[in-house]
Design a protein around this motif. Structure first.
Motif, PDB file in Angstrom:
ATOM      1  N   MET A  26      25.533 102.204 -10.725  1.00  0.00           N
ATOM      2  CA  MET A  26      27.088 102.016 -10.834  1.00  0.00           C
ATOM      3  C   MET A  26      28.008 102.041  -9.717  1.00  0.00           C
ATOM      4  O   MET A  26      28.947 101.211  -9.370  1.00  0.00           O
ATOM      5  CB  MET A  26      27.651 102.433 -11.920  1.00  0.00           C
ATOM      6  CG  MET A  26      27.092 101.917 -13.347  1.00  0.00           C
ATOM      7  SD  MET A  26      27.515 100.200 -13.556  1.00  0.00           S
ATOM      8  CE  MET A  26      29.348 100.215 -13.852  1.00  0.00           C
ATOM      9  N   GLN A  27      27.821 103.210  -9.029  1.00  0.00           N
ATOM     10  CA  GLN A  27      28.768 103.567  -7.837  1.00  0.00           C
ATOM     11  C   GLN A  27      28.434 102.404  -6.629  1.00  0.00           C
ATOM     12  O   GLN A  27      29.420 101.695  -5.836  1.00  0.00           O
ATOM     13  CB  GLN A  27      28.582 105.021  -7.344  1.00  0.00           C
ATOM     14  CG  GLN A  27      29.580 105.395  -6.150  1.00  0.00           C
ATOM     15  CD  GLN A  27      30.842 105.264  -6.630  1.00  0.00           C
ATOM     16  OE1 GLN A  27      31.430 105.741  -7.796  1.00  0.00           O
ATOM     17  NE2 GLN A  27      31.972 104.643  -5.759  1.00  0.00           N
ATOM     18  N   HIS A  28      27.292 102.221  -6.589  1.00  0.00           N
ATOM     19  CA  HIS A  28      27.098 101.177  -5.460  1.00  0.00           C
ATOM     20  C   HIS A  28      27.494  99.801  -5.878  1.00  0.00           C
ATOM     21  O   HIS A  28      28.203  99.062  -4.974  1.00  0.00           O
ATOM     22  CB  HIS A  28      25.437 100.870  -5.519  1.00  0.00           C
ATOM     23  CG  HIS A  28      24.887 100.126  -4.392  1.00  0.00           C
ATOM     24  ND1 HIS A  28      25.008 100.618  -3.179  1.00  0.00           N
ATOM     25  CD2 HIS A  28      23.957  98.937  -4.646  1.00  0.00           C
ATOM     26  CE1 HIS A  28      24.471  99.355  -2.287  1.00  0.00           C
ATOM     27  NE2 HIS A  28      24.039  98.461  -3.174  1.00  0.00           N
ATOM     28  N   LEU A  29      27.391  99.443  -7.413  1.00  0.00           N
ATOM     29  CA  LEU A  29      28.050  98.067  -7.358  1.00  0.00           C
ATOM     30  C   LEU A  29      29.497  98.139  -7.140  1.00  0.00           C
ATOM     31  O   LEU A  29      29.971  97.130  -6.712  1.00  0.00           O
ATOM     32  CB  LEU A  29      27.651  97.833  -8.813  1.00  0.00           C
ATOM     33  CG  LEU A  29      26.253  97.479  -9.163  1.00  0.00           C
ATOM     34  CD1 LEU A  29      26.150  97.317 -10.593  1.00  0.00           C
ATOM     35  CD2 LEU A  29      25.778  96.085  -8.626  1.00  0.00           C
ATOM     36  N   ARG A  30      30.326  99.288  -7.575  1.00  0.00           N
ATOM     37  CA  ARG A  30      31.551  99.513  -7.563  1.00  0.00           C
ATOM     38  C   ARG A  30      32.016  99.202  -5.945  1.00  0.00           C
ATOM     39  O   ARG A  30      32.910  98.596  -5.424  1.00  0.00           O
ATOM     40  CB  ARG A  30      32.233 100.595  -7.908  1.00  0.00           C
ATOM     41  CG  ARG A  30      32.172 100.798  -9.379  1.00  0.00           C
ATOM     42  CD  ARG A  30      32.871 101.955  -9.889  1.00  0.00           C
ATOM     43  NE  ARG A  30      32.461 102.446 -11.006  1.00  0.00           N
ATOM     44  CZ  ARG A  30      31.745 103.457 -11.656  1.00  0.00           C
ATOM     45  NH1 ARG A  30      31.126 104.121 -10.505  1.00  0.00           N
ATOM     46  NH2 ARG A  30      31.363 103.565 -12.781  1.00  0.00           N
ATOM     47  N   SER A  77      17.282 112.054 -15.118  1.00  0.00           N
ATOM     48  CA  SER A  77      17.180 111.337 -13.839  1.00  0.00           C
ATOM     49  C   SER A  77      17.605 109.860 -13.836  1.00  0.00           C
ATOM     50  O   SER A  77      18.135 109.314 -13.104  1.00  0.00           O
ATOM     51  CB  SER A  77      15.451 111.339 -13.696  1.00  0.00           C
ATOM     52  OG  SER A  77      15.118 110.401 -12.388  1.00  0.00           O
ATOM     53  N   ARG A  78      17.248 109.157 -15.373  1.00  0.00           N
ATOM     54  CA  ARG A  78      17.705 107.779 -15.348  1.00  0.00           C
ATOM     55  C   ARG A  78      18.991 107.719 -15.291  1.00  0.00           C
ATOM     56  O   ARG A  78      19.802 106.599 -14.760  1.00  0.00           O
ATOM     57  CB  ARG A  78      17.154 107.349 -16.590  1.00  0.00           C
ATOM     58  CG  ARG A  78      15.755 106.750 -16.572  1.00  0.00           C
ATOM     59  CD  ARG A  78      15.476 106.200 -18.167  1.00  0.00           C
ATOM     60  NE  ARG A  78      13.892 106.257 -18.131  1.00  0.00           N
ATOM     61  CZ  ARG A  78      13.489 105.835 -19.262  1.00  0.00           C
ATOM     62  NH1 ARG A  78      13.968 105.182 -20.194  1.00  0.00           N
ATOM     63  NH2 ARG A  78      12.007 105.873 -19.640  1.00  0.00           N
ATOM     64  N   LEU A  79      19.642 108.573 -16.089  1.00  0.00           N
ATOM     65  CA  LEU A  79      21.402 108.632 -15.961  1.00  0.00           C
ATOM     66  C   LEU A  79      21.707 108.763 -14.648  1.00  0.00           C
ATOM     67  O   LEU A  79      22.818 107.881 -14.030  1.00  0.00           O
ATOM     68  CB  LEU A  79      21.795 109.907 -16.989  1.00  0.00           C
ATOM     69  CG  LEU A  79      23.357 109.981 -17.081  1.00  0.00           C
ATOM     70  CD1 LEU A  79      23.943 108.762 -17.514  1.00  0.00           C
ATOM     71  CD2 LEU A  79      23.409 111.038 -17.705  1.00  0.00           C
ATOM     72  N   VAL A  80      21.297 109.636 -13.754  1.00  0.00           N
ATOM     73  CA  VAL A  80      21.793 109.754 -12.502  1.00  0.00           C
ATOM     74  C   VAL A  80      21.545 108.376 -11.758  1.00  0.00           C
ATOM     75  O   VAL A  80      22.460 108.013 -10.916  1.00  0.00           O
ATOM     76  CB  VAL A  80      20.914 111.042 -11.597  1.00  0.00           C
ATOM     77  CG1 VAL A  80      21.335 110.968 -10.163  1.00  0.00           C
ATOM     78  CG2 VAL A  80      21.699 112.437 -12.431  1.00  0.00           C
ATOM     79  N   SER A  81      20.608 107.831 -11.799  1.00  0.00           N
ATOM     80  CA  SER A  81      20.102 106.721 -11.106  1.00  0.00           C
ATOM     81  C   SER A  81      20.893 105.645 -11.602  1.00  0.00           C
ATOM     82  O   SER A  81      21.477 104.777 -10.852  1.00  0.00           O
ATOM     83  CB  SER A  81      18.742 106.166 -11.309  1.00  0.00           C
ATOM     84  OG  SER A  81      17.802 107.129 -10.910  1.00  0.00           O
ATOM     85  N   SER A  82      21.229 105.375 -12.905  1.00  0.00           N
ATOM     86  CA  SER A  82      22.401 104.514 -13.348  1.00  0.00           C
ATOM     87  C   SER A  82      23.790 104.666 -12.791  1.00  0.00           C
ATOM     88  O   SER A  82      24.293 103.663 -12.380  1.00  0.00           O
ATOM     89  CB  SER A  82      22.404 104.634 -14.679  1.00  0.00           C
ATOM     90  OG  SER A  82      21.154 104.252 -15.601  1.00  0.00           O
ATOM     91  N   GLU A  83      23.976 106.045 -12.759  1.00  0.00           N
ATOM     92  CA  GLU A  83      25.439 106.193 -12.317  1.00  0.00           C
ATOM     93  C   GLU A  83      25.549 105.895 -10.638  1.00  0.00           C
ATOM     94  O   GLU A  83      26.593 105.256 -10.272  1.00  0.00           O
ATOM     95  CB  GLU A  83      25.735 107.945 -12.494  1.00  0.00           C
ATOM     96  CG  GLU A  83      26.208 108.121 -13.784  1.00  0.00           C
ATOM     97  CD  GLU A  83      26.156 109.743 -13.999  1.00  0.00           C
ATOM     98  OE1 GLU A  83      25.774 110.260 -13.204  1.00  0.00           O
ATOM     99  OE2 GLU A  83      26.573 109.808 -15.187  1.00  0.00           O
ATOM    100  N   GLU A  84      24.368 106.180  -9.969  1.00  0.00           N
ATOM    101  CA  GLU A  84      24.448 106.020  -8.382  1.00  0.00           C
ATOM    102  C   GLU A  84      24.386 104.566  -8.411  1.00  0.00           C
ATOM    103  O   GLU A  84      25.169 103.878  -7.571  1.00  0.00           O
ATOM    104  CB  GLU A  84      23.305 106.498  -7.940  1.00  0.00           C
ATOM    105  CG  GLU A  84      23.097 107.919  -7.789  1.00  0.00           C
ATOM    106  CD  GLU A  84      21.913 108.538  -7.455  1.00  0.00           C
ATOM    107  OE1 GLU A  84      20.768 107.658  -7.226  1.00  0.00           O
ATOM    108  OE2 GLU A  84      21.896 109.704  -6.846  1.00  0.00           O
TER     109      GLU A  84
END
Length: 103
Positions: free
Chosen positions: A51-55, A42-49
């Motif tokens: 990162m995508q938001h920041l990109r 869950s944390r990984l998915v949140s982190s990936e999301e």
């Protein structure tokens, strides 16, 4: 003989209870492990999301900066064209005055 049989049954019961306790402990550890894995996923998915938001935010910022620079360049070019037109008219007027003086 009866005493040995009872002792053996008691020993088997004791081992059975230990085995059940170990099985329960194993089940609890598996549940804890699975909960930890689920939390990390869950944390990984949140982190990936994130990162995508920041990109996406960075891409949007760069596009806005590029648009701003283009608008500034267009405005600058427009002012330069206006100045060039004014200078051309001034030159034309001076040439006409010079021609008028020669005749």
């Amino acid at each position: 003989v009866e005493g040995m049989r009872r002792e053996k049954e008691a020993s088997e019961d004791e081992y059975g209870a230990e085995i059940e306790a170990l099985k329960l402990q194993r089940t609890e550890m598996e549940m804890e492990y699975n909960a930890t894995v689920a939390d990390l996923e869950s944390r990984l998915v949140s982190s990936e999301e994130e990162m995508q938001h920041l990109r996406d935010d960075e891409r949007e910022r760069q596009q806005q900066q590029q648009k701003k620079l283009q608008n500034e360049e267009q405005t600058k070019n427009h002012h330069l064209e206006e100045e060039e037109d004014k200078l051309q008219k001034k030159i034309q007027v001076q040439e006409e005055q010079f021609q008028g003086l020669q005749t």
